[in-house]
Enzyme design. Structure first.
Site: not given
Length: 1027
Positions: A673-679, A681, A724
């Site tokens: 989460e919170g890494k900008g990889v669409s957790s 979505a 996303d």
């Protein structure tokens, strides 16, 4: 001749006839040459002449065989000073005849480095060296075979040798565990179907041979007409463990690791601290000028590795036939690192793991020296290979008998075996980086444990019928396919553990609540539906998605799995507090939603959530999205449930679905989460996919993505675009989803060129689409669109009332639109997506009148609403306008250029241009106010690496980077060359970032299929024995 008597050595009995064998060896790797040595040793020992056609170094053969009956015909294409002649290598008084010719019959796989195959280059080189000069090669080989009066042609596993033998009227036999038609077929999938003729030609050549002597750990090889299984072919030992250690001066209390990555130079940088105390590493294939730490020992090029293997405690290397066969034969634990794009590997890996001989090390740990846990684990293994290892003798005997006329192949073609092989060949062609395709169970079962049980030539040749069975741990897969995805298999195994779990004594308190809740969540004997959806790496496009831009997105390896079960309310197992709630209400059983989220407490979330499904209904209709948003916002620790339960409300509202059964949902996500990889979505898409499967809803991936966007926009309250969810639902492994977000039109899936690689690096700064920066930039963008539309409308009005059109001409600053000016302005006055405005129109007509910023109050007074359904204008806030408006207009242009460049020629200029576009995107984010110190630092580190270049060849490995997704933290995407050096530089960036910030970035690498490609699994627990 050093070879002793046949009875003493266990060699093939001397034949009454003197025979001549032509033995062709593929140019790929040492493993083929080393096993050929063992077969040739027996043939020469039986008194025959063997002509070996090889590109391997002479010492591979001459250190083991010194006899005038051995003739080496060297292939030395590409050598500047090729000897082009005939000479003798004399060792021990017995000359070995060596003929050197400029000819290459089989180039094998071209390797970019020790762990990566260049698929396109492999096909191109084979075409150049074996297809273009094919006629002259065949003529030369036929003439040569006749000149040496060959009685039998043996190939391991050179295709053209079989055809040349047929043209010369000589019988031929292949000896191998894989064939090049199988290996190259995967490359064709990536490099383009115009290379298919190469594969067909190879298969046709193989079909000319009489039969295949198939080695253990084999791949499917349907081109061969008949098959005889033989034992492992491995080189014999010359010295005992004690003798070798004594010669090397190594005491028995020292643990010895042999480092063996074949003959491909890799420029390894090895460090003393990488080995545990009390360990010594023997390095094979080190370059002459390579400096090694004191606990690493450089071995001679011609060292006899079987003796070293027997004297070692563990081997670290890549999987190949030579390493695997010798490790199994001499019961040496093998720590292996996977190779990219070599289809032989899964079959050898299965054989290695079947006999408890292997431990997998991830590439990142190899390069960073995190070896200790793998070595310690390897020492606990007890390799248990119990098959015969006299394959050299067996093969030599069959070859000798075949050469004198004995017929081993049956008259009846092995149709069932060829069909099985053809099916699995097609199955294996789906294997791509980031997605591990294993060997199907039915193939393994039909072939007696994945081909590791060798049959003797006289054994019963009856074919075993294959069966279709798919089970993981305690579950049977009734519908769907795990597709070889290791995370899916691991998830199913975790479900098996939950089903068998009930132990409340677990010492892990954090895990206890989740595990206890999850183990009581399902009726384990009933059907469960599983879906999988990956996160995504934003390669190009980012926040321009909500402005209608073209975007390029890659589904990442990390994914979310969701398991769903529906039950009648009267049969549903309720948690105690839910039971108490229903008891107080005194109602008949009503449908309930119960959710368990693994990993929740690590994020300060409650691990469970439950609600009555009737809470989502008001009267006869679903509640509004606004009420749902307030409902899920009541408890911050359970707000996460909106992503999961929100899918149910959207299905009710948009599709009219009625949920009358209780629903149990288990969420397990590896997307951080919170890494900008669409957790978020990935959770939404996996959840809706699983719920749809459980309720028999057939929702196509695009529509499902749009429905999931509604969950995030309206129920969660995050104003994201649709890219996303589209990537998570519609993406494919190793491809970029090219989508025009108007609202969600997938243009195509762009294959990532084999020489290019993308990575994601997490800055450690938490990103949130629901954050205020993202939302305010979106508001500013829509303000800019409204202002542009207003300006265009004004110019249309003025042009119709001003006959001389002075205002219009001045506005356009050009005469080129003379006939279409009014229509152009009208289209811009009704502009739906900002990205449909071309950059030159923006600069030439509208940019000068856009304010840098404005307050919400001023904007509302002048223009009214900004016409965005998912954001609101705060009258008291100051919004940036010009930069957020400019960004999507130019970003759409950059993405279109990026996509076009991906298909350009493979040059440094191509990579540099792609990288430059990413840098421009990054700085445009910053101009909008969506940058961060962490992401800027990572991008700067990439630039330092790029401009530092390599000291030895002056080229770069990394070419560009950009912030991803919604910005304001999260991850950056990096583009670079697909090679080991770029991996090393990425790892160096990680370490330098940690040294500066104290945070080690998470690395995202690899790709996997989207939810649409995965489909769903319908699983059911198998009855326990006795039931």
């Amino acid at each position: 001749m050093r070879i002793r008597g046949a009875e003493e050595e266990g060699l093939v009995s001397v034949s009454r006839e003197h025979l001549v064998f032509a033995y062709y060896v593929t140019g790929h790797g040492f493993g083929h040459a080393t096993r050929v040595v063992e077969v040739v040793r027996h043939l020469v020992g039986a008194g025959h002449d063997v002509h070996v056609v090889t590109g391997a170094p002479d010492f591979v053969f001459t250190t083991e065989i010194q006899s005038p009956n051995l003739h080496i015909r060297k292939v030395c294409v590409g050598l500047v000073n090729c000897c082009q002649g005939k000479f003798a290598s004399q060792q021990g008084g017995n000359p070995v005849q060596i003929i050197c010719r400029r000819v290459l019959l089989d180039c094998g796989a071209v390797q970019a480095d020790a762990l990566t195959v260049d698929r396109l280059a492999s096909l191109e080189k084979y075409h150049e060296t074996a297809v273009v000069p094919r006629a002259s090669i065949l003529a030369t080989e036929v003439e040569w075979l006749n000149s040496i009066k060959a009685d039998l042609v043996v190939s391991d596993v050179v295709p053209v040798a079989c055809r040349a033998a047929a043209d010369a009227g000589i019988r031929s036999v292949c000896v191998t565990n894989f064939s090049w038609d199988f290996i190259y077929s995967e490359y064709v999938m990536a490099a383009g179907h115009h290379h298919r003729s190469v594969v067909w030609q190879i298969a046709e050549d193989y079909s000319r041979c009489e039969f295949l002597l198939r080695l253990p750990g084999y791949c499917p090889m349907p081109a061969f007409r008949d098959v005889i299984d033989v034992p492992l072919v491995v080189r014999r030992l010359h010295k005992s463990r004690a003798e070798v250690r004594k010669e090397l001066g190594i005491s028995e209390d020292v643990k010895v690791l042999i480092f063996n990555f074949g003959g491909q130079p890799a420029g390894w940088i090895l460090k003393q601290e990488w080995l545990p105390d009390g360990w010594l590493c023997l390095v094979c294939g080190a370059s002459d000028n390579q400096e090694l730490p004191p606990n690493f020992v450089k071995l001679a090029k011609d060292v006899y590795t079987p003796d070293l293997i027997a004297a070692s405690d563990c081997m670290l290397g890549k999987i190949g036939y030579g390493t695997v066969s010798e490790a199994l034969a001499y019961k040496l634990p093998f720590v292996f690192v996977r190779r990219d794009y070599f289809n032989e590997e899964p079959f050898l890996r299965n054989m290695l793991e079947n006999y408890e001989g292997g431990v997998e090390m991830i590439r990142r740990d190899l390069l960073t020296g995190h070896w200790k846990p793998y070595l310690e684990r390897a020492l606990t293994l007890k390799p248990s290979y119990d098959g015969q290892i006299n394959g050299g003798e067996t093969v030599a005997r069959i070859l000798q008998d075949t050469a004198v006329g004995k017929k081993y192949a049956s008259d009846k073609l092995s149709g069932a075996r060829r069909l099985r092989d053809a099916i699995v060949l097609g199955y294996q062609l789906q294997r791509v980086a980031g997605r591990d395709v294993g060997v199907p169970d039915w193939y393994s079962l039909s072939e007696k444990e994945i081909g590791v049980r060798a049959k003797t030539p006289t054994a019963d040749r009856t074919e075993t019928p294959f069966q279709s069975e798919s089970c993981v741990e305690d579950f049977e897969v009734l519908e769907g396919d795990t597709q070889g995805l290791p995370d899916t298999v691991a998830f199913l195994k975790s479900l098996s553990g939950l089903a068998a779990s009930g132990d409340p004594q677990s010492p892990e308190k954090r895990q206890l609540r989740e595990k206890a809740a999850a183990s009581a969540l399902f009726n384990w004997e009933d059907e469960i539906y599983v879906a999988r959806a990956p996160g995504r790496l934003d390669v190009m496009g980012g926040i321009a998605d909500y402005s209608g831009s073209l975007v390029l997105q890659m589904p990442i390896r990390e994914a979310c799995h969701v398991a769903v079960q529906r039950n009648h309310p009267s049969k549903h197992k309720l948690w105690k507090h839910a039971q108490a709630r229903h008891l107080n209400k005194g109602d008949d059983p009503i449908p309930v939603l119960q959710i368990v989220s693994f990993g929740s407490e690590l994020s300060n979330r409650a691990p469970t959530f439950d609600m009555d499904l009737l809470d989502l209904v008001e009267g006869e209709k679903p509640i509004s999205y606004e009420k749902a948003n307030k409902y899920f916002s009541q408890d911050p620790s359970q707000k996460w449930a909106a992503y999961v339960a929100g899918t149910i409300l959207v299905l009710m509202t948009e599709l009219g679905v009625r949920f009358t059964d209780s629903i149990s949902i288990l969420v397990s996500s590896a997307v951080p989460e919170g890494k900008g990889v669409s957790s978020s979505a990935s959770v939404e898409v996996a959840t809706m996919s699983a719920i749809a499967a459980a309720h028999g809803l057939n929702i196509e991936p695009r529509k499902l993505a749009l429905l999931c966007q509604k969950v995030e926009n309206h129920i969660v309250g995050a104003p994201c675009g649709v890219m996303d969810q589209m990537t998570s639902a519609c993406g494919e492994a190793n491809k970029l989803l090219a989508m025009v977000c108007q609202p969600a039109e997938v243009k195509e899936l762009v294959t990532i060129p084999t020489h290019i690689r993308f990575w994601g690096l997490d800055s450690g700064i938490r990103h949130s689409v629901g954050g205020t920066d993202y939302g305010s930039v979106r508001v500013g963008t829509y303000m800019g669109r409204k202002i542009i539309k207003s300006q265009a409308s004004t110019m249309v009005s003025e042009s119709t009332t001003n006959s001389n059109n002075i205002v219009l001409a001045d506005s356009l600053n050009s005469d080129e639109y003379e006939g279409h000016a009014i229509e152009l302005l009208k289209s811009e006055a009704s502009l739906e997506y900002l990205c449909n405005l071309k950059p030159h129109r923006y600069e030439g007509v509208y940019a000068k009148d856009l304010p840098e910023s404005t307050t919400g109050e001023d904007f509302l007074k002048k223009y009214g609403n900004h016409n965005d359904k998912v954001t609101t204008v705060d009258p008291k806030r100051l919004y940036s306008v010009k930069a957020p408006t400019r960004h999507p207009i130019y970003e759409n242009f950059r993405v279109e250029a990026f996509k076009a460049l991906l298909t350009a020629a493979k040059t440094d200029e191509q990579l540099s241009a792609l990288g430059e576009l990413m840098y421009q995107c990054h700085y445009s984010y910053s101009a909008c106010g969506l940058g961060s110190d962490g992401t800027d630092r990572l991008v700067n580190l990439v630039q330092e690496m790029q401009h530092r270049k390599s000291s030895h060849d002056g080229t770069s490995s990394l070419f560009g980077a950009k912030i991803t997704g919604g910005g304001s933290g999260g991850s950056v995407c990096v583009i670079g060359r697909n090679c080991i050096r770029s991996n090393e530089e990425i790892l160096e960036i990680q370490q330098r970032y940690k040294a500066a910030t104290g945070y080690l970035p998470i690395l995202f690498e690899g790709s996997s299929p989207g939810a649409g490609k995965f489909g769903y699994l319908k699983i059911q627990r198998r009855p326990s024995p006795g039931h």
